[in-house]
Design a protein around this motif. Structure first.
Motif, short mmCIF file in Angstrom:
data_model
loop_
_atom_site.label_atom_id
_atom_site.label_comp_id
_atom_site.label_asym_id
_atom_site.label_seq_id
_atom_site.Cartn_x
_atom_site.Cartn_y
_atom_site.Cartn_z
N ILE A 1 0.83 -1.21 0.00
CA ILE A 1 0.00 0.00 0.00
C ILE A 1 0.87 1.26 0.00
N ASP A 2 1.95 1.24 0.77
CA ASP A 2 2.86 2.39 0.79
C ASP A 2 3.48 2.63 -0.59
N ALA A 3 3.81 1.54 -1.28
CA ALA A 3 4.38 1.67 -2.63
C ALA A 3 3.38 2.33 -3.58
N ALA A 4 2.10 2.01 -3.42
CA ALA A 4 1.07 2.61 -4.26
C ALA A 4 0.87 4.08 -3.92
N LYS A 5 0.84 4.40 -2.63
CA LYS A 5 0.61 5.79 -2.21
C LYS A 5 1.78 6.70 -2.59
N GLN A 6 2.98 6.15 -2.66
CA GLN A 6 4.14 6.93 -3.08
C GLN A 6 4.00 7.42 -4.52
N LEU A 7 3.16 6.73 -5.29
CA LEU A 7 2.91 7.12 -6.69
C LEU A 7 1.71 8.05 -6.81
N GLY A 8 1.13 8.45 -5.67
CA GLY A 8 0.00 9.36 -5.69
C GLY A 8 -1.35 8.66 -5.82
N ILE A 9 -1.38 7.34 -5.68
CA ILE A 9 -2.63 6.59 -5.76
C ILE A 9 -3.39 6.77 -4.45
N THR A 10 -4.64 7.15 -4.55
CA THR A 10 -5.44 7.45 -3.36
C THR A 10 -5.98 6.17 -2.72
N THR A 11 -6.43 6.31 -1.47
CA THR A 11 -6.94 5.16 -0.72
C THR A 11 -8.16 4.54 -1.38
N LYS A 12 -9.01 5.35 -2.01
CA LYS A 12 -10.22 4.82 -2.64
C LYS A 12 -9.91 3.91 -3.83
N ASP A 13 -8.70 3.99 -4.35
CA ASP A 13 -8.31 3.14 -5.47
C ASP A 13 -7.52 1.91 -5.01
N ILE A 14 -7.50 1.65 -3.71
CA ILE A 14 -6.80 0.48 -3.17
C ILE A 14 -7.77 -0.34 -2.33
N LYS A 15 -7.89 -1.62 -2.64
CA LYS A 15 -8.74 -2.53 -1.89
C LYS A 15 -7.89 -3.66 -1.32
N SER A 16 -7.96 -3.84 0.02
CA SER A 16 -7.12 -4.86 0.65
C SER A 16 -7.85 -5.59 1.78
N ALA A 17 -9.16 -5.68 1.72
CA ALA A 17 -9.94 -6.23 2.82
C ALA A 17 -10.16 -7.73 2.71
N GLN A 18 -10.00 -8.31 1.53
CA GLN A 18 -10.34 -9.72 1.33
C GLN A 18 -9.22 -10.63 1.85
N VAL A 19 -9.55 -11.45 2.86
CA VAL A 19 -8.58 -12.34 3.48
C VAL A 19 -9.11 -13.78 3.43
N ASN A 20 -8.21 -14.72 3.21
CA ASN A 20 -8.60 -16.12 3.14
C ASN A 20 -7.65 -16.97 4.00
N LEU A 21 -8.22 -17.86 4.83
CA LEU A 21 -7.44 -18.78 5.66
C LEU A 21 -7.86 -20.20 5.35
N ARG A 22 -6.88 -21.06 5.07
CA ARG A 22 -7.21 -22.45 4.78
C ARG A 22 -6.17 -23.38 5.39
N LEU A 23 -6.61 -24.61 5.64
CA LEU A 23 -5.76 -25.63 6.23
C LEU A 23 -5.13 -26.48 5.13
N ILE A 24 -3.83 -26.71 5.25
CA ILE A 24 -3.09 -27.49 4.26
C ILE A 24 -2.45 -28.68 4.96
N LYS A 25 -2.65 -29.85 4.41
CA LYS A 25 -2.02 -31.06 4.95
C LYS A 25 -0.94 -31.53 3.99
N GLU A 26 0.29 -31.55 4.48
CA GLU A 26 1.42 -31.96 3.66
C GLU A 26 1.98 -33.29 4.15
N LYS A 27 2.42 -34.11 3.22
CA LYS A 27 3.04 -35.38 3.57
C LYS A 27 4.45 -35.14 4.10
N PRO A 28 4.94 -36.00 4.98
CA PRO A 28 6.32 -35.85 5.47
C PRO A 28 7.31 -35.86 4.33
#
Length: 258
Positions: A74-101
């Motif tokens: 977000i800081d990288a975007a704002k450094q270019l003059g991009i406003t907050t209304k043009d940035i969306k970062s609310a979508q979060v996803n959590l999932r469980l992963i099972k890996e073999k040894p």
């Protein structure tokens, strides 16, 4: 009674004749043509989506890591003059992963005290190997640009942050409806020109407009749908937006003058 019956038959005949004359005029008199029109528009709205992903055994420890990298993006975007209304970062996803040894032992017998463990083809005969459980926390960020040059500079910054995934650049035309209306007027002119030439070939002339119908839906076709990027992600590279063709079609019917 006979007189009334004769009058009824006469009215019926006149009605049928009138309808037949109207139907013949509506179906047979005149000329039907399809007109097409298009305009070329340059995209002026750009959107980029990216994903930040972290994996670990404890979800609460993943959240600060994802948040920290999100703030850097977000800081990288704002450094270019991009406003907050043009940035969306609310979508979060959590999932469980099972890996073999990652390490298995085959055909080896281990003896510890009175207990023994035998592994055959990677499987513990005495004890079942349980998969390693990991959690994956992801956040999706979308940034909108009004200038393609901002996209190039932003891309050069975020590739250094090791984000997990960067989607293809989405490009649209802001005033698409205005361009479509221009294409629609061109389609009507095209239909009129076609009808005029066709009627002139038969020795007649174009009459008044009888029927007009829009048969297109305002869709547009990208001529170059994705910005070009060099393999090295060089900051000196300039993306190419190409153009988009916005088309319209109409169905027109004109009367014919003898």
């Amino acid at each position: 009674m006979t007189r009334y019956f004769n009058q009824l038959i006469l009215l019926t005949v006149l009605s049928v004749c009138s309808y037949s004359t109207y139907a013949d005029t509506d179906d047979n008199e005149g000329i039907d043509v399809v007109g097409n029109g298009s305009v070329i528009a340059i995209p002026d709205q750009f959107s980029l989506s990216l994903t930040i992903t972290e994996r670990g055994r404890i979800p609460s420890k993943l959240h600060p890591l994802v948040d920290n990298k999100t703030n850097l993006v977000i800081d990288a975007a704002k450094q270019l003059g991009i406003t907050t209304k043009d940035i969306k970062s609310a979508q979060v996803n959590l999932r469980l992963i099972k890996e073999k040894p990652s390490i298995t032992v085959q055909g080896l017998e281990l003896q510890q005290g009175k207990q023994g463990s035998v592994f055959v083809d990677g499987k513990n005969v005495n004890n079942t190997q349980t998969p390693i459980q990991l959690f994956e926390l992801s956040r999706y960020i979308t940034v909108n640009f009004a200038n393609i040059n901002d996209y190039d500079q932003f891309l050069a910054k975020i590739v250094k942050l090791n984000v997990s995934h960067i989607s293809a650049l989405s490009m649209t035309v802001k005033q698409r409806d205005d361009y479509y209306q221009q294409a629609l007027m061109k389609a009507i002119d095209h239909a009129k020109q076609k009808a005029t030439k066709m009627i002139a070939q038969t020795g007649g002339s174009l009459g008044k407009l009888v029927y007009l119908k829009e048969v297109s839906s305002g869709h547009y076709q990208p001529r170059y749908a994705q910005a070009m990027m060099s393999d090295s992600m060089s900051v000196n590279h300039s993306s190419l937006v190409g153009s988009q063709e916005i088309s319209a079609s109409v169905l027109v019917k004109f009367a014919i003058k003898p």
